[in-house]
Motif scaffolding. Structure first.
Motif, mmCIF file in Angstrom:
data_model
loop_
_atom_site.group_PDB
_atom_site.id
_atom_site.type_symbol
_atom_site.label_atom_id
_atom_site.label_comp_id
_atom_site.label_asym_id
_atom_site.label_seq_id
_atom_site.Cartn_x
_atom_site.Cartn_y
_atom_site.Cartn_z
ATOM 1 N N PHE A 233 0.875 -1.167 0.000
ATOM 2 C CA PHE A 233 0.000 0.000 0.000
ATOM 3 C C PHE A 233 0.916 1.222 0.000
ATOM 4 N N PRO A 234 0.580 2.271 -0.768
ATOM 5 C CA PRO A 234 1.519 3.384 -0.946
ATOM 6 C C PRO A 234 1.556 4.364 0.214
ATOM 7 N N ALA A 235 2.103 3.923 1.344
ATOM 8 C CA ALA A 235 2.338 4.792 2.501
ATOM 9 C C ALA A 235 3.632 4.331 3.158
ATOM 10 N N LEU B 128 13.350 -2.115 -7.104
ATOM 11 C CA LEU B 128 12.208 -1.240 -6.897
ATOM 12 C C LEU B 128 11.666 -0.861 -8.263
ATOM 13 N N ALA B 129 10.459 -1.346 -8.585
ATOM 14 C CA ALA B 129 9.854 -1.088 -9.881
ATOM 15 C C ALA B 129 8.733 -0.063 -9.749
ATOM 16 N N SER B 130 8.497 0.696 -10.807
ATOM 17 C CA SER B 130 7.513 1.775 -10.794
ATOM 18 C C SER B 130 6.274 1.377 -11.594
ATOM 19 N N ILE B 131 5.089 1.611 -11.001
ATOM 20 C CA ILE B 131 3.813 1.374 -11.685
ATOM 21 C C ILE B 131 3.128 2.720 -11.906
ATOM 22 N N PRO B 132 2.764 3.058 -13.150
ATOM 23 C CA PRO B 132 2.032 4.315 -13.381
ATOM 24 C C PRO B 132 0.742 4.355 -12.575
ATOM 25 N N SER B 133 0.515 5.488 -11.888
ATOM 26 C CA SER B 133 -0.641 5.603 -10.994
ATOM 27 C C SER B 133 -1.672 6.606 -11.468
ATOM 28 N N GLY B 134 -1.279 7.509 -12.353
ATOM 29 C CA GLY B 134 -2.198 8.557 -12.757
ATOM 30 C C GLY B 134 -2.293 9.689 -11.756
ATOM 31 N N PRO C 28 3.748 2.628 -6.718
ATOM 32 C CA PRO C 28 3.268 3.666 -7.640
ATOM 33 C C PRO C 28 4.381 4.636 -8.004
ATOM 34 N N ASP C 29 4.275 5.224 -9.179
ATOM 35 C CA ASP C 29 5.351 6.083 -9.684
ATOM 36 C C ASP C 29 5.680 7.245 -8.759
ATOM 37 N N ILE D 3 5.534 7.337 -5.537
ATOM 38 C CA ILE D 3 6.328 6.808 -4.426
ATOM 39 C C ILE D 3 7.760 6.541 -4.891
ATOM 40 N N HIS D 4 7.869 5.951 -6.069
ATOM 41 C CA HIS D 4 9.196 5.649 -6.634
ATOM 42 C C HIS D 4 10.033 6.913 -6.743
ATOM 43 N N ARG D 5 9.414 8.004 -7.214
ATOM 44 C CA ARG D 5 10.145 9.262 -7.367
ATOM 45 C C ARG D 5 10.571 9.816 -6.007
ATOM 46 N N ARG D 6 9.713 9.695 -5.021
ATOM 47 C CA ARG D 6 10.038 10.249 -3.704
ATOM 48 C C ARG D 6 11.191 9.502 -3.048
#
Length: 519
Positions: free
Chosen positions: A16-18, A64-70, A44-45, A47-50
């Motif tokens: 979960f993205p937290a 660590l892979a990135s998923i586009p989140s919109g 999510p992307d 999170i990946h950027r942060r």
């Protein structure tokens, strides 16, 4: 190479993205890697950027892979804030599934199992469509899992309505539940030990206004429905967490396993410096060559989404041993409110003790802070206010004698691991359950009053920091719990559960293992 590759199944982990979910998921990935798993954590992307901007992405054994989140970069009001819960749910349910499906069906990236954060249950139907088995991961204590799983029982017993709101009628005390003032204290339920007091209004989904609470409850109902498909649930906790005999907890785990997924406590294996961490270090070179997904590697040191203030440790070095009050309310929940921020600030100042306060530089978090407060206490040598602290390093520092906490589970485990007694002010979610254990059967903390008055802050800090009496008792209790959590036997037991899970993946996916043998 073929024979060697057979022993290294690929596992994709979806948190979960937290922050409080990503940190333990990354640690679980490293524990799996220690047993020969090629582990990738898909976030999510945004999170990946942060994580990358905060300095993450050093050498490690996990991709660590990135998923586009919109979700736009500035969603929620800025790069340091968290998107609204509704925006995250929309991203998980409506935008991210097709991207995850492409990752799972890629012939170049075969996946033997998906490990899904229970709160990220959106990934469960995606895994089912792709024919990939899914395991659950509960990043909190087993007790909070029990509470959520008991929703049908709570409805049946009349403690909550069909929409999840507490029923505060006299009928709610008929079956052993007692009234505590205007609050219904839930007792006599199988999900919690008798000595744990949890009020009906402290249930995890009761956050925000009535509409928000209803949407959260619907989210949990959907999560419970999807969780039925898990064969295993790995729990970031330890045997004997109830404070009772470990054997009693083992019976409870077995009972849960008979009713649904097999529950495996793995928390002690996820602690830094664990057996799994040491074993994983030996596999670093091989894992870096065998990543099933493209992504940055992430080392054990930095999975934070925020850059910590590096001056904290130097400031602590100048303080006396056991003299500092550390204050942090985490990163996920919103501000405690201007009035409470003001009372907390004045209470900390009134103690006359040095304090380190991690307080996000966000208008909503710092509203209520007295004018010039940070500069004033710094000039007096009494306090330091920072945006974000390197928490694990802070809690292990000899100068820290008390942790005023929101009772988040990761924070709780870190405090226990370093033997720091707690002053508890739960805000939302599972924090109330954690607090009930900390101030109840564990006896490692005191709870501040809900109104958070400055005199209460000053008085409770004095009780925790007291060199004898109550303060000494709290320190003895936290040291005893520390031994249960970090002792070698606890780590070995958790590591055995991780190994058992990996062995089952290997047994269940022989065809996929043959695919690996020809790569």
């Amino acid at each position: 190479m073929g024979a060697e590759a057979v022993t290294h199944p690929g596992v994709l982990l979806v948190p979960f993205p937290a922050q409080g979910h990503i940190t333990p998921m990354l640690r679980l990935a490293r524990a799996l890697a220690a047993h020969g798993v090629v582990a990738t954590v898909a976030v999510p992307d945004f999170i990946h950027r942060r994580i990358a901007s905060a300095g993450g992405g050093g050498a490690g054994v996990v991709a660590l892979a990135s998923i586009p989140s919109g979700i736009a970069e500035d969603a929620g009001g800025g790069s340091d804030t968290t998107p609204e819960f509704g925006a995250i749910v929309h991203a998980m349910e409506d935008h991210m599934p097709p991207h995850l499906e492409r990752m799972l069906t890629s012939p170049r990236r075969p996946v033997a199992c998906v490990v899904v954060d229970v709160l990220a249950s959106w990934a469960v139907p995606v895994a089912a469509r792709c024919g990939v088995p899914a395991a659950g991961f509960w990043p909190a204590m087993l007790a909070s899992y029990r509470v959520v799983a008991a929703i049908p029982e709570l409805i049946e017993r009349g403690l909550i309505s069909e929409s999840g709101t507490p029923i505060s009628s006299s009928e709610s005390s008929d079956d052993g539940d007692e009234q505590d003032g205007d609050h219904s204290v839930m007792r006599g339920l199988k999900m919690l030990p008798a000595q744990v007091e949890l009020r009906a209004e402290e249930l995890p989904w009761l956050i925000g206004d009535s509409a928000t609470q209803r949407s959260r409850f619907d989210f949990w109902l959907q999560t419970l429905h999807r969780a039925r498909g898990f064969r295993w649930v790995l729990v970031n906790s330890f045997p004997g967490e109830s404070g009772c005999a470990a054997a009693a907890d083992d019976v409870d785990v077995h009972r849960l396993a008979m009713q649904g997924p097999q529950v495996l406590p793995v928390g002690s294996a996820l602690l830094p410096g664990s057996l799994s961490s040491a074993a994983a270090a030996e596999r670093t070179k091989h894992q870096q060559q065998q990543q099933p997904c493209v992504g940055n590697n992430n080392g054990d040191k930095n999975s934070s989404m925020w850059r910590a203030d590096s001056t904290c440790i130097g400031w602590l070095d100048a303080q006396r041993a056991g003299s500092v009050v550390y204050v942090s309310f985490g990163s996920w929940v919103g501000s405690i409110g201007p009035d409470k921020v003001r009372e907390l600030a004045l209470g900390l100042e009134a103690t006359g003790r040095p304090f380190l306060w991690a307080l996000k530089r966000d208008p909503s978090w710092r509203a209520g802070l007295p004018e010039g407060f940070a500069a004033r206490v710094a000039a007096a040598g009494r306090g330091k206010v920072v945006d974000w602290a390197p928490q694990d390093d802070v809690l292990r520092h000899a100068a820290v004698g008390c942790y005023l906490t929101h009772c988040g589970w990761n924070s709780t485990l870190e405090a226990v691991r370093h033997g720091v007694p707690l002053l508890c002010y739960p805000v939302s979610g599972d924090q109330f359950i954690n607090c009930a254990y900390m101030t109840g059967p564990w006896g490692i903390g005191l709870r501040l009053g809900a109104e958070l008055r400055r005199d209460d802050v000053r008085g409770c800090i004095g009780r925790v920091m007291d060199g004898g009496g109550e303060g000494r008792r709290l320190r003895e209790k936290v040291r005893a719990l520390r031994e249960r959590v970090v002792a070698a036997e606890a780590r070995r037991a958790a590591d055995r559960n991780v190994r058992s899970f990996v062995d089952e993946i290997r047994r269940d996916r022989p065809l996929l293992m043959q695919i690996y043998s020809v790569l």
